[in-house]
Design a protein around this motif. Structure first.
Motif: not given
Lengths: 277, 114
Positions: A7, A54-55, A130, A133-134, A137, A140-141, A143, B63, B102
């Motif tokens: 990405i 972003t929000n 972008e 953010l990715f 994410g 935060a997740g 993963e 997310t 994503f």
């Protein structure tokens, strides 16, 4: 880790390509690296700010804020690229012939460099926000561990910078007689492609009609997500299923910049021939 | 007419009556999709062909997600816990896959225009 690398590579590819071409175009202008670094730094800082907002951006304009924001950035980039191409049409001959003797027109060179800095910054701002953010994410997740995430991101970024450097080195090998012809063609197609992307965002926000969806479909031949398709999309604005409005924006931008450069070149030739007569 | 049929039809008639002014004001049909646990719900949505459609995508995850579709020619980042508007079409009849850029392994769906 490889997912993050992919990405980040994909997002940095577009900015790296543009910066590589611009750096090659300005290789003979003193102070280039300083201006480029400034643009890149500002772009990175801006990308973080945009990612953080972003929000707010997304919720503006009845949920179409992101499209309008992107369209505005793209429109600005198209204008800067057009200006840069026109500037090169007037100065390209001096730039390549007396490679390091631009001294006579330092002011003009500095103006062109500041536009290059802004272009580099805009490219990074758009793609970088972008990416941020990715990556956030994923982080935060939880993963992926922070180490493997950072490793992947750096790997992808290195690959992107590698592509940009390769393009830069390749362009500099072009014989000087052809050099500015190639560079301005590349920038011209790039600008037209960005104009088409801008149209797509405005259609997505319902600010423009799509005219025809799609105008053609060549996804069976060359899909948008194939490596070649994605590369051509960035380089020349290729789209497998574009709308009519996108094609219109592409054609108008292409024709507009071509006519303007032709006109400026003729004026310039006329004035120089008078000067040395 | 059978009383039960009326009882069953009444809520729908009432709903239609309530929706009627909206439909007249906003000609574009609206459809909602929710992103939850990196999945699109529903994963399959039917839209009328030949009409512009307003998609309301709500991301309930912690997310961000990017709604992307090559067939629909759309791409939009949807921040965490927010709603986004995406206009699509007018579409020719057919299937248009979309995915979450994503979380491509799980977030997949399709728009069916008919």
């Amino acid at each position: 880790m490889l997912g993050a690398a992919l990405i980040v590579f994909r997002e940095s590819f577009e900015a790296a390509l543009l910066i590589g071409i611009l750096a090659a175009a300005m290789h003979a202008v003193p102070g280039r690296n300083r201006w480029l670094s400034l643009g890149i730094g500002a772009g990175l800082g801006g990308a973080m700010i945009v990612a953080g907002l972003t929000n707010i951006i997304a919720n503006a304009a009845n949920g179409s804020g992101q499209e309008l924001f992107n369209a505005a950035i793209l429109g600005f980039a198209v204008l800067m690229l057009a200006w840069h191409n026109i500037w090169m049409a007037a100065h390209g001959a001096d730039l390549s012939r007396q490679a390091r003797q631009l001294g006579a027109d330092v002011g003009s060179g500095a103006r062109a460099l500041s536009s290059v800095a802004v272009l580099a910054g805009l490219a990074i701002l758009r793609e970088g926000s972008e990416t941020a953010l990715f990556l956030y994410g994923i982080f935060a997740g939880s993963e992926m561990s922070l180490q493997s995430l950072a490793g992947g991101a750096l790997l992808g970024l290195a690959a992107g910078v590698g592509v940009g450097s390769a393009v830069y080195a390749g362009l500099l090998r072009i014989p000087s007689r052809r050099f500015f012809g190639v560079i301005s063609t590349l920038l011209l197609l790039l600008a037209a492609g960005l104009a088409s992307q801008m149209a797509r965002f405005l259609i997505q926000a319902d600010w423009l009609p799509s005219l025809a969806t799609p105008l053609w479909d060549t996804s069976w031949l060359l899909a948008d997500d194939s490596v070649l398709g994605a590369t051509l999309r960035i380089l020349v604005g290729y789209a497998a299923q574009p709308s009519g409005t996108q094609a219109l924006f592409y054609a108008v931008t292409l024709a507009g910049i071509m006519l303007a450069t032709k006109w400026v070149r003729r004026q310039h030739r006329f004035s120089t021939s008078r000067k040395y007569a | 007419m059978d009383k039960q049929v009326w009882q069953a039809a009444l809520p729908r008639l009432a709903l239609a009556a309530c929706l009627f002014p909206c439909v007249v004001l906003a000609a574009d049909p609206e459809l909602s999709i929710v992103i939850k646990d990196h999945l699109f719900v529903p994963a399959e949505i039917k839209v009328p062909a030949g009409k512009k459609v307003k998609l309301l995508v709500e991301n309930q995850d912690a997310t961000a997600e990017e709604f992307e579709s090559h067939g629909l020619n759309r791409e939009k980042v949807i921040p965490t816990r927010s709603k986004a508007v995406i206009f699509i079409g007018p579409l020719a009849p057919g299937k248009y896959p979309f995915f979450g850029d994503f979380h491509q392994n799980t977030a997949r769906g399709v728009v069916i225009a008919e």
